[in-house]
Design an enzyme around this catalytic site. Structure first.
Site, short mmCIF file in Angstrom:
data_model
loop_
_atom_site.label_atom_id
_atom_site.label_comp_id
_atom_site.label_asym_id
_atom_site.label_seq_id
_atom_site.Cartn_x
_atom_site.Cartn_y
_atom_site.Cartn_z
N LEU A 1 3.43 4.42 1.21
CA LEU A 1 3.45 4.93 2.57
C LEU A 1 1.95 5.78 2.72
O LEU A 1 2.14 6.79 2.64
CB LEU A 1 4.65 5.94 2.44
CG LEU A 1 5.99 5.41 3.09
CD1 LEU A 1 6.98 6.44 2.86
CD2 LEU A 1 5.93 4.80 4.48
N HIS A 2 1.17 4.88 3.23
CA HIS A 2 -0.07 5.65 3.57
C HIS A 2 -0.66 4.79 4.64
O HIS A 2 -0.50 3.84 5.10
CB HIS A 2 -1.23 5.77 2.26
CG HIS A 2 -1.96 4.76 2.11
ND1 HIS A 2 -3.24 4.72 2.71
CD2 HIS A 2 -1.72 3.56 1.40
CE1 HIS A 2 -3.81 3.46 2.19
NE2 HIS A 2 -3.21 2.88 1.21
N ALA A 3 -1.74 5.59 5.37
CA ALA A 3 -2.38 4.83 6.42
C ALA A 3 -1.57 4.48 7.74
O ALA A 3 -0.31 5.31 8.14
CB ALA A 3 -3.15 3.84 6.02
N PRO B 1 1.41 2.39 7.75
CA PRO B 1 2.87 2.53 7.43
C PRO B 1 3.21 3.98 7.56
O PRO B 1 4.28 4.54 8.29
CB PRO B 1 2.96 2.17 5.97
CG PRO B 1 1.92 1.31 5.88
CD PRO B 1 0.76 1.82 6.31
N VAL C 1 0.74 -1.14 -0.13
CA VAL C 1 -0.03 0.05 0.04
C VAL C 1 0.63 1.32 -0.13
O VAL C 1 0.38 2.30 -0.15
CB VAL C 1 -1.00 0.04 1.01
CG1 VAL C 1 -1.89 -1.03 1.13
CG2 VAL C 1 -0.21 -0.06 2.70
#
Length: 87
Positions: free
Chosen positions: A14-16, A18, A12
Site C-alpha cells: 500500500l504505497h504510491a 494503490p 508494492v
C-alpha cells in the site's frame, strides 16, 4: 463498527498509486475509517501520510474498520482496492 481483513495483493504493497486509490475512497466516506495491521495500532484510512507510514507490503494482511452509513459498502470497495494486483 464493521470490519474486513484483507491480504494486500499488490507487489508494492500500500504505497504510491494503490495507497492513493485507497485513501481517496476512504476520504470520501462520511464516517470513521481506520486501517491497521492485525493486533497493531489503527490509523486514519483517509490520511495518505498515515497509510504510507504503516509501510504495508504485498502479501501482508490488513484490518479495515468503518463506522457510519454505508460502512459495509465502503469496506467492500476498500477490500477490492487492497486485493487488486495492479499498481
Amino acid at each position: 463498527m464493521a470490519e474486513r481483513r484483507v491480504t494486500v495483493a499488490s507487489p508494492v504493497g500500500l504505497h504510491a498509486r494503490p495507497a492513493a486509490r485507497f485513501v481517496t475512497a476512504a476520504a470520501a466516506f462520511d464516517g470513521e475509517v481506520y486501517l491497521a495491521r492485525p493486533g497493531g495500532p489503527r490509523v486514519s484510512a483517509a490520511s495518505m501520510l498515515a497509510v504510507l507510514t504503516l509501510g504495508v507490503r504485498g502479501g501482508e494482511e490488513i484490518v479495515i474498520t468503518a463506522e457510519g452509513d454505508g460502512a459495509e459498502e465502503l469496506l467492500d470497495r476498500l477490500a477490492e482496492i487492497a486485493a487488486c494486483t495492479a499498481d
